[in-house]
Design an enzyme around this catalytic site. Structure first.
Site, PDB file in Angstrom:
ATOM      1  N   HIS A  72       0.829  -1.213   0.000  1.00 45.43           N
ATOM      2  CA  HIS A  72       0.000   0.000   0.000  1.00 45.43           C
ATOM      3  C   HIS A  72       0.859   1.257   0.000  1.00 45.43           C
ATOM      4  O   HIS A  72       1.984   1.270   0.508  1.00 45.43           O
ATOM      5  CB  HIS A  72      -1.034   0.006   1.139  1.00 45.43           C
ATOM      6  CG  HIS A  72      -0.525   0.174   2.517  1.00 45.43           C
ATOM      7  ND1 HIS A  72      -0.610  -0.794   3.494  1.00 45.43           N
ATOM      8  CD2 HIS A  72       0.062   1.242   3.123  1.00 45.43           C
ATOM      9  CE1 HIS A  72      -0.095  -0.336   4.621  1.00 45.43           C
ATOM     10  NE2 HIS A  72       0.319   0.897   4.424  1.00 45.43           N
ATOM     11  N   GLU A  81      -5.046   0.487  -0.219  1.00 45.72           N
ATOM     12  CA  GLU A  81      -4.843  -0.932   0.039  1.00 45.72           C
ATOM     13  C   GLU A  81      -5.025  -1.761  -1.234  1.00 45.72           C
ATOM     14  O   GLU A  81      -5.682  -1.312  -2.182  1.00 45.72           O
ATOM     15  CB  GLU A  81      -5.869  -1.401   1.081  1.00 45.72           C
ATOM     16  CG  GLU A  81      -5.675  -0.795   2.473  1.00 45.72           C
ATOM     17  CD  GLU A  81      -4.582  -1.496   3.277  1.00 45.72           C
ATOM     18  OE1 GLU A  81      -3.589  -1.974   2.695  1.00 45.72           O
ATOM     19  OE2 GLU A  81      -4.726  -1.543   4.512  1.00 45.72           O
TER      20      GLU A  81
HETATM   21  C1  GLP Z   1       1.186   3.428   7.096  1.00 44.85           C
HETATM   22  C2  GLP Z   1       1.046   4.700   6.291  1.00 44.85           C
HETATM   23  C3  GLP Z   1       1.843   4.631   5.011  1.00 44.85           C
HETATM   24  C4  GLP Z   1       3.243   4.136   5.294  1.00 44.85           C
HETATM   25  C5  GLP Z   1       3.158   2.735   5.842  1.00 44.85           C
HETATM   26  C6  GLP Z   1       4.509   2.103   6.120  1.00 44.85           C
HETATM   27  O1  GLP Z   1       0.246   2.470   6.780  1.00 44.85           O
HETATM   28  N1  GLP Z   1      -0.307   4.998   5.991  1.00 44.85           N
HETATM   29  O2  GLP Z   1       1.863   5.905   4.406  1.00 44.85           O
HETATM   30  O3  GLP Z   1       4.026   4.156   4.140  1.00 44.85           O
HETATM   31  O4  GLP Z   1       2.437   2.810   7.062  1.00 44.85           O
HETATM   32  O5  GLP Z   1       4.898   2.374   7.429  1.00 44.85           O
HETATM   33  P1  GLP Z   1       6.350   2.215   7.979  1.00 44.85           P
HETATM   34  O6  GLP Z   1       7.134   3.324   7.402  1.00 44.85           O
HETATM   35  O7  GLP Z   1       6.191   2.359   9.467  1.00 44.85           O
HETATM   36  O8  GLP Z   1       6.821   0.880   7.565  1.00 44.85           O
END
Ligand code: GLP
Length: 236
Positions: free
Chosen positions: A138, A143
């Protein structure tokens, strides 16, 4: 598509911050599309440090965030508005009125989504969009699904996303089940895209997204069609 492989989270963050700061220096009134999650925290921190040193000025910058949980107000420490304030906006001289995050407590969520897209249009679109990637592919909260969603919309979060994001909450039951997210039009119309990812757990999905078929089952795969995208990946 430019893919930059680096050796550490620190290097990824520094390179990302370099690209963002170049954007702000070249165009002081840039519209930056911003992301949350653990990945961009280091880049935001670095930008804060460079601002403090006097190297950067965000007074004319406008920001539009990708997404927000439904039901969480900006004062809630789990909200993305709060995340942005703490991790970035408080560290720089951006004007609060120039920072936009979808309002997850809006009475009319559909109207909030339409207004959000209108706002981005009025701003002239996004100059540089920063993205992370979820383990299911995503981007924002777009999603995996049967079609790419074009506009800002309300989304029901997948189990894997709720599980992945539960690390920021006291318990998995506290993770909101719905969110508002920018759709693919605003993201894909950004003049430049910068995607950052770190950790072995992101490698497989990143490979699928960048080299596999373009499919809404892997939302990030649409980025292959963007004419100006940079990916910075660190294995650790
Ligand atoms: C969330 C956000 C996304 C982000 C993703 C990955 O779901 N909505 O924008 O890219 O998490 O998160 P992380 O950077 O903590 O792996």
């Amino acid at each position: 598509m430019r893919i930059i492989k680096v050796k550490s989270y620190e290097q990824m963050s520094r390179q990302a911050a370099n690209i963002i700061s170049a954007q702000v220096i070249i165009k002081p009134d840039s519209v930056l599309g911003l992301a949350t999650g653990s990945t961009p925290i280091g880049a935001y921190d670095q930008l804060g440090k460079w601002y403090k040193k006097g190297d950067l000025d965000f007074s004319k910058v406008t920001t539009v965030n990708l997404d927000e949980y439904v039901g969480l107000s900006g004062e809630n420490i789990q909200s993305y508005r709060y995340f942005m304030e703490k991790n970035f906006f408080e560290k720089i001289n951006i004007k609060k009125e120039n920072t936009f995050v979808p309002n997850g407590t809006a009475k009319d969520l559909v109207a909030e989504c339409t207004n959000y897209d209108d706002r981005i249009k009025k701003l002239g679109g996004i100059d540089l969009q920063l993205l992370g990637i979820g383990v299911d592919g995503h981007i924002g909260f777009n999603e995996p699904s049967d079609c790419f969603e074009k506009s800002t919309h309300v989304v029901t979060l997948h189990e894997s996303t709720i599980a992945a994001n539960s690390r920021f909450f006291d318990s998995i039951d506290d993770v909101p089940k719905k969110a508002l997210t920018m759709g693919m039009v605003s993201i894909m119309q950004a003049k430049k895209i910068l995607l950052i990812a770190n950790g072995k757990q992101k490698e497989e999905i990143l490979n699928k997204a960048l080299y596999g078929p373009i499919t809404p089952q892997i939302p990030a795969s649409i980025l292959q069609l963007h004419p100006d995208i940079t990916i910075i990946y660190s294995e650790v």
